[in-house]
Design a protein around this motif. Structure first.
Motif, mmCIF file in Angstrom:
data_model
loop_
_atom_site.group_PDB
_atom_site.id
_atom_site.type_symbol
_atom_site.label_atom_id
_atom_site.label_comp_id
_atom_site.label_asym_id
_atom_site.label_seq_id
_atom_site.Cartn_x
_atom_site.Cartn_y
_atom_site.Cartn_z
ATOM 1 N N PRO A 194 0.894 -1.276 0.499
ATOM 2 C CA PRO A 194 0.165 0.011 0.474
ATOM 3 C C PRO A 194 0.832 1.496 -0.170
ATOM 4 O O PRO A 194 0.439 2.170 -0.250
ATOM 5 C CB PRO A 194 -0.435 0.155 0.818
ATOM 6 N N VAL A 195 2.100 0.693 0.010
ATOM 7 C CA VAL A 195 3.252 1.861 -0.194
ATOM 8 C C VAL A 195 3.601 2.952 -1.338
ATOM 9 O O VAL A 195 4.050 1.381 -2.061
ATOM 10 C CB VAL A 195 3.965 2.091 0.872
ATOM 11 N N ASN A 196 4.119 3.355 -2.158
ATOM 12 C CA ASN A 196 4.057 4.372 -2.983
ATOM 13 C C ASN A 196 5.526 4.580 -3.095
ATOM 14 O O ASN A 196 5.963 4.840 -1.685
ATOM 15 C CB ASN A 196 3.371 5.791 -3.754
ATOM 16 N N GLY A 197 6.770 4.334 -3.899
ATOM 17 C CA GLY A 197 8.041 4.929 -3.625
ATOM 18 C C GLY A 197 8.940 3.395 -4.451
ATOM 19 O O GLY A 197 8.332 2.438 -3.242
ATOM 20 N N LEU A 198 10.045 3.936 -4.150
ATOM 21 C CA LEU A 198 11.071 2.616 -3.322
ATOM 22 C C LEU A 198 10.766 2.675 -1.929
ATOM 23 O O LEU A 198 10.876 3.693 -1.547
ATOM 24 C CB LEU A 198 11.973 3.093 -4.796
ATOM 25 N N ILE A 199 11.188 1.648 -1.509
ATOM 26 C CA ILE A 199 11.237 1.510 -0.122
ATOM 27 C C ILE A 199 13.469 0.957 -0.512
ATOM 28 O O ILE A 199 13.642 0.514 -0.566
ATOM 29 C CB ILE A 199 10.778 0.727 0.258
ATOM 30 N N ASP A 200 13.830 1.267 0.865
ATOM 31 C CA ASP A 200 15.464 1.052 1.164
ATOM 32 C C ASP A 200 15.461 0.241 2.137
ATOM 33 O O ASP A 200 16.341 -0.310 1.890
ATOM 34 C CB ASP A 200 15.578 2.546 2.085
ATOM 35 N N LEU A 201 14.247 0.119 2.481
ATOM 36 C CA LEU A 201 14.957 -1.309 3.672
ATOM 37 C C LEU A 201 13.110 -1.406 4.368
ATOM 38 O O LEU A 201 12.465 -1.302 4.686
ATOM 39 C CB LEU A 201 15.053 -0.667 4.965
ATOM 40 N N ILE A 202 13.503 -3.231 4.119
ATOM 41 C CA ILE A 202 12.550 -3.946 4.179
ATOM 42 C C ILE A 202 12.260 -4.640 4.941
ATOM 43 O O ILE A 202 13.623 -5.978 5.075
ATOM 44 C CB ILE A 202 11.111 -4.198 2.686
ATOM 45 N N VAL A 203 11.157 -4.440 6.171
ATOM 46 C CA VAL A 203 12.148 -6.152 7.466
ATOM 47 C C VAL A 203 10.697 -6.669 7.947
ATOM 48 O O VAL A 203 8.862 -5.878 7.618
ATOM 49 C CB VAL A 203 11.914 -5.001 8.821
ATOM 50 N N ALA A 204 10.880 -8.017 7.825
ATOM 51 C CA ALA A 204 9.984 -9.010 8.018
ATOM 52 C C ALA A 204 9.659 -9.695 9.285
ATOM 53 O O ALA A 204 11.141 -10.938 8.694
ATOM 54 C CB ALA A 204 9.475 -9.281 6.734
ATOM 55 N N ASN A 205 9.055 -10.155 9.865
ATOM 56 C CA ASN A 205 8.681 -11.495 10.614
ATOM 57 C C ASN A 205 7.571 -12.039 10.452
ATOM 58 O O ASN A 205 7.137 -12.229 11.663
ATOM 59 C CB ASN A 205 9.059 -11.652 11.852
ATOM 60 N N ALA A 253 17.521 1.242 -5.132
ATOM 61 C CA ALA A 253 18.772 1.067 -5.365
ATOM 62 C C ALA A 253 20.003 -0.154 -4.811
ATOM 63 O O ALA A 253 20.483 -1.199 -4.849
ATOM 64 C CB ALA A 253 19.918 1.625 -6.489
ATOM 65 N N GLU A 254 20.053 0.615 -3.762
ATOM 66 C CA GLU A 254 20.756 0.568 -2.639
ATOM 67 C C GLU A 254 19.614 -0.642 -0.604
ATOM 68 O O GLU A 254 19.935 -0.891 -0.565
ATOM 69 C CB GLU A 254 21.377 1.082 -1.939
ATOM 70 N N GLY A 255 18.691 -0.634 -1.626
ATOM 71 C CA GLY A 255 17.647 -1.382 -0.990
ATOM 72 C C GLY A 255 17.584 -2.709 -0.638
ATOM 73 O O GLY A 255 18.715 -3.488 -1.102
ATOM 74 N N ARG A 256 17.304 -3.010 0.934
ATOM 75 C CA ARG A 256 17.664 -4.425 1.737
ATOM 76 C C ARG A 256 16.862 -4.848 2.039
ATOM 77 O O ARG A 256 15.396 -4.328 2.476
ATOM 78 C CB ARG A 256 19.029 -3.762 2.473
ATOM 79 N N LEU A 257 15.963 -5.593 2.118
ATOM 80 C CA LEU A 257 15.343 -6.669 2.344
ATOM 81 C C LEU A 257 16.011 -8.034 3.522
ATOM 82 O O LEU A 257 16.736 -8.981 2.890
ATOM 83 C CB LEU A 257 14.430 -7.664 1.535
ATOM 84 N N MET A 258 15.265 -7.409 5.025
ATOM 85 C CA MET A 258 15.762 -8.466 5.831
ATOM 86 C C MET A 258 14.615 -8.927 6.279
ATOM 87 O O MET A 258 13.156 -8.655 6.864
ATOM 88 C CB MET A 258 16.521 -7.362 6.933
ATOM 89 N N MET A 259 14.845 -10.439 6.781
ATOM 90 C CA MET A 259 14.030 -11.496 7.181
ATOM 91 C C MET A 259 14.491 -12.112 8.257
ATOM 92 O O MET A 259 15.023 -12.776 8.188
ATOM 93 C CB MET A 259 12.849 -12.020 5.802
ATOM 94 N N GLU A 260 13.196 -12.460 9.159
ATOM 95 C CA GLU A 260 13.914 -13.682 10.650
ATOM 96 C C GLU A 260 13.169 -14.928 9.645
ATOM 97 O O GLU A 260 11.847 -15.001 8.870
ATOM 98 C CB GLU A 260 13.180 -13.095 11.106
ATOM 99 N N ILE A 261 14.247 -15.935 9.897
ATOM 100 C CA ILE A 261 13.748 -17.381 9.366
ATOM 101 C C ILE A 261 13.529 -18.343 10.034
ATOM 102 O O ILE A 261 14.288 -17.991 11.201
ATOM 103 C CB ILE A 261 14.429 -17.987 7.767
ATOM 104 N N GLY A 262 12.824 -19.591 10.040
ATOM 105 C CA GLY A 262 12.828 -20.476 11.335
ATOM 106 C C GLY A 262 14.053 -21.449 11.278
ATOM 107 O O GLY A 262 15.070 -21.351 9.699
ATOM 108 N N GLU A 263 14.374 -22.095 12.192
ATOM 109 C CA GLU A 263 15.262 -23.345 11.899
ATOM 110 C C GLU A 263 15.255 -24.055 10.842
ATOM 111 O O GLU A 263 13.947 -24.731 10.906
ATOM 112 C CB GLU A 263 15.507 -23.951 13.393
ATOM 113 N N GLY A 264 16.482 -24.407 10.256
ATOM 114 C CA GLY A 264 16.196 -25.325 9.244
ATOM 115 C C GLY A 264 15.852 -24.255 7.897
ATOM 116 O O GLY A 264 15.833 -25.396 6.422
ATOM 117 N N GLN A 265 15.248 -23.368 7.388
ATOM 118 C CA GLN A 265 14.715 -22.784 6.489
ATOM 119 C C GLN A 265 15.622 -21.784 5.463
ATOM 120 O O GLN A 265 15.466 -21.185 3.967
ATOM 121 C CB GLN A 265 13.627 -22.106 6.588
#
Ligand code: GLN
Length: 301
Positions: A194-205, A253-265
């Motif tokens: 729902p957000v316009n424009g490019l994003i520099d950092l996306i975090v997700a758990n 361009a310099e953007g990062r996606l950082m995500m938490e993952i489960g064991e073994g994933q």
């Protein structure tokens, strides 16, 4: 009876009073028997809640008797914990990166592993100066709030599918003076953003527990965390598939996606990112040496 004598009822109620130390010891035993891990620490937190003191102050109060009112509240909170109601739901708060957050049954209780993701995220956001940051599936708001507090120039957005969770997250943001700094969106993380424009950092758990494993989780998690925030589908990776597909094209361009993952994933998630036009930059372990955080970029960045 001399003038200094105490009424008998007072004497007997004083005599029957149990002090803090004995109450803690007894509770630790019954909590162990109920299958609670770290029972002694749990007892201490419950006692600080009942006495309204800091955990470090408990040591000074060990020989103090509990008042009738404290005893009644103590009995009540210990009984709840024996039923495996999470400590954080009984106390109503959790400490996340030194930030006190309210939690309830509508949000996943923030975990210590996720503090690592928060810390990495705010370091990156702060280094980017005026970063635009998006927290996907914010729950209590823990990641968005930790980033906003530690990267003061970042513009932070947070989304969650649950209106009830967003209510908790908004209250937590306000409590920390971030009402104007974080924009909350009620949205499904599997849909376009729902957000316009490019994003520099996306975090997700995101939810990442394989559906069939949910029944084997500890009762605190299975019966009290929202399944919406746990259940990652058949192999636990459903959300990574839609996140990689939808989010990688939204990175700057310099953007990062950082995500938490489960064991073994880790390898499964890395494959998904590769197939969606992304590049895995780092996979980091948590304090138990379990691969826990995946950092990715879009391939052409
Ligand atoms: N880490 C959580 C657990 O202990 C799972 C959280 C999630 O699925 N994102 O079960």
């Amino acid at each position: 009876m001399g003038w200094f004598s105490l009424p008998e009822t007072f004497v007997s109620s004083q005599a029957s009073r149990v002090n803090v130390k004995d109450s803690l010891q007894h509770a630790a035993k019954v909590l162990v028997n109920a299958g609670v891990t770290s029972a002694d620490i749990n007892a201490q937190w419950l006692m600080t809640h009942v006495l309204g003191c800091r955990r470090t102050e408990l040591a000074l109060k060990l020989s103090e008797p509990l008042s009738d009112e404290e005893q009644a509240r103590w009995d009540e909170v210990v009984a709840k914990r024996i039923q495996r109601i999470p400590l954080q739901h009984i106390i109503g708060t959790v400490d996340f990166c030194g930030i006190e957050l309210d939690v309830n049954e509508h949000v996943l209780i923030p975990r210590p592993e996720t503090e690592l993701l928060a810390e990495m995220a705010w370091v990156v956001a702060a280094s980017m100066n005026q970063a635009s940051v998006l927290d996907i599936g914010t729950g209590s708001g823990c990641l968005a709030i930790a980033v906003a507090l530690n990267a003061r120039k970042a513009t932070v957005h947070a989304l969650d599918i649950s209106a009830n969770a967003l209510e908790v997250a908004r209250a937590n943001a306000s409590r920390h003076g971030l009402k104007e700094r974080i924009t909350f969106h009620e949205a499904d993380m599997r849909e376009p953003l729902p957000v316009n424009g490019l994003i520099d950092l996306i975090v997700a758990n995101p939810p990442y527990v394989p559906s069939r494993d949910i029944r084997d989780l500890e009762p605190e998690v299975r019966d009290h965390d929202p399944h919406l925030s746990l259940d990652g589908g058949e192999d636990g990776l459903d959300y990574y598939r839609s996140l990689a597909e939808n989010l990688l094209p939204c990175l700057s361009a310099e953007g990062r996606l950082m995500m938490e993952i489960g064991e073994g994933q880790a390898s499964g998630v890395a494959d998904i990112i590769g197939c969606s036009g992304g590049r895995v930059l780092e996979i980091l372990p948590d304090l138990n040496n379990v691969e826990r955080i995946v950092v990715a970029s879009a391939v052409n960045s």
